[in-house]
Enzyme design. Structure first.
Site, PDB file in Angstrom:
ATOM      1  N   SER A  64     -12.431   2.484   6.764  1.00 25.93           N
ATOM      2  CA  SER A  64     -12.919   2.360   5.340  1.00 25.93           C
ATOM      3  C   SER A  64     -13.522   0.742   5.418  1.00 25.93           C
ATOM      4  O   SER A  64     -13.343   0.257   6.425  1.00 25.93           O
ATOM      5  CB  SER A  64     -11.991   2.118   4.055  1.00 25.93           C
ATOM      6  OG  SER A  64     -10.725   1.514   4.490  1.00 25.93           O
ATOM      7  N   TYR A  73       0.861  -1.224  -0.043  1.00 19.01           N
ATOM      8  CA  TYR A  73      -0.119   0.051   0.021  1.00 19.01           C
ATOM      9  C   TYR A  73       0.953   1.255  -0.128  1.00 19.01           C
ATOM     10  O   TYR A  73       0.759   2.342  -0.940  1.00 19.01           O
ATOM     11  CB  TYR A  73      -0.986   0.036   1.198  1.00 19.01           C
ATOM     12  CG  TYR A  73      -1.663   1.115   1.147  1.00 19.01           C
ATOM     13  CD1 TYR A  73      -2.867   1.327   0.590  1.00 19.01           C
ATOM     14  CD2 TYR A  73      -1.634   2.398   2.266  1.00 19.01           C
ATOM     15  CE1 TYR A  73      -3.708   2.323   0.473  1.00 19.01           C
ATOM     16  CE2 TYR A  73      -2.477   3.384   2.256  1.00 19.01           C
ATOM     17  CZ  TYR A  73      -3.457   3.492   1.625  1.00 19.01           C
ATOM     18  OH  TYR A  73      -4.327   4.421   1.543  1.00 19.01           O
ATOM     19  N   LYS A 116       1.192   4.452  -2.842  1.00 21.99           N
ATOM     20  CA  LYS A 116       0.866   5.522  -2.749  1.00 21.99           C
ATOM     21  C   LYS A 116       2.003   6.474  -2.703  1.00 21.99           C
ATOM     22  O   LYS A 116       2.090   7.542  -3.158  1.00 21.99           O
ATOM     23  CB  LYS A 116       0.591   5.628  -1.313  1.00 21.99           C
ATOM     24  CG  LYS A 116      -0.871   5.154  -0.861  1.00 21.99           C
ATOM     25  CD  LYS A 116      -1.912   5.453  -2.158  1.00 21.99           C
ATOM     26  CE  LYS A 116      -3.278   4.995  -1.777  1.00 21.99           C
ATOM     27  NZ  LYS A 116      -4.311   5.574  -2.696  1.00 21.99           N
TER      28      LYS A 116
END
Length: 153
Positions: free
Chosen positions: A137, A102, A106
């Site tokens: 989320s 991740y 990013k």
């Protein structure tokens, strides 16, 4: 005034993004503001996450937004106006344990959009990145030892 049109797009499906962008431009003629706000993440130790899952995370978080941006960009350049926004993550600036795929995706996105910002200045196109801290989320709880299922959307 245009009536809203719902267009479904899986941002990790790189092959369909060009067609979707073309549909949008055919329908409306232009895009004034493009907000890239889609993401997938996975939590797990580097050695527990498959390379295939690393690639899926990179497709959704890096290749998806840049593919969509590149599809819309020529229209903005020809009109010499537009605004592009990347909703990213603080993990694009700092890495934390168990988020390597991740954070890498990013970081890559920030690098791309920082370069794009400099290139688009002459065309009066604004490029912004927003890097919020942690957010809540949707999360699917994985079965034990099943990191592949631990994808956040």
């Amino acid at each position: 005034t245009y009536a809203p049109k719902l267009i479904l797009l899986d941002i990790s499906d790189i092959n369909c993004i060009q067609d979707v962008a073309k549909d949008i431009l055919n329908c409306y003629g232009c895009v004034d503001i493009l907000i890239n706000n889609a993401s997938k993440k996975v939590k797990g130790a580097v050695q527990s996450i498959s390379l295939e899952l690393d690639k899926k995370i990179m497709d959704a978080n890096y290749f998806g937004p840049i593919t969509l941006t590149k599809a819309i960009l020529p229209n903005m350049i020809s009109r010499r106006t537009g605004q592009i926004v990347l909703i990213n993550s603080i993990q694009g600036k700092i890495g934390i344990p168990f988020r390597a795929a991740y954070a890498a995706s990013k970081h890559a996105a920030i690098g791309f959009f920082d370069c794009l910002r400099a290139e688009m200045e002459e065309f009066n196109i604004s490029v912004s990145t927003v890097n919020p801290t942690f957010i809540c989320s949707y999360h699917r709880q994985p079965a034990p030892a099943n990191w592949e299922a631990s994808i956040w959307k």
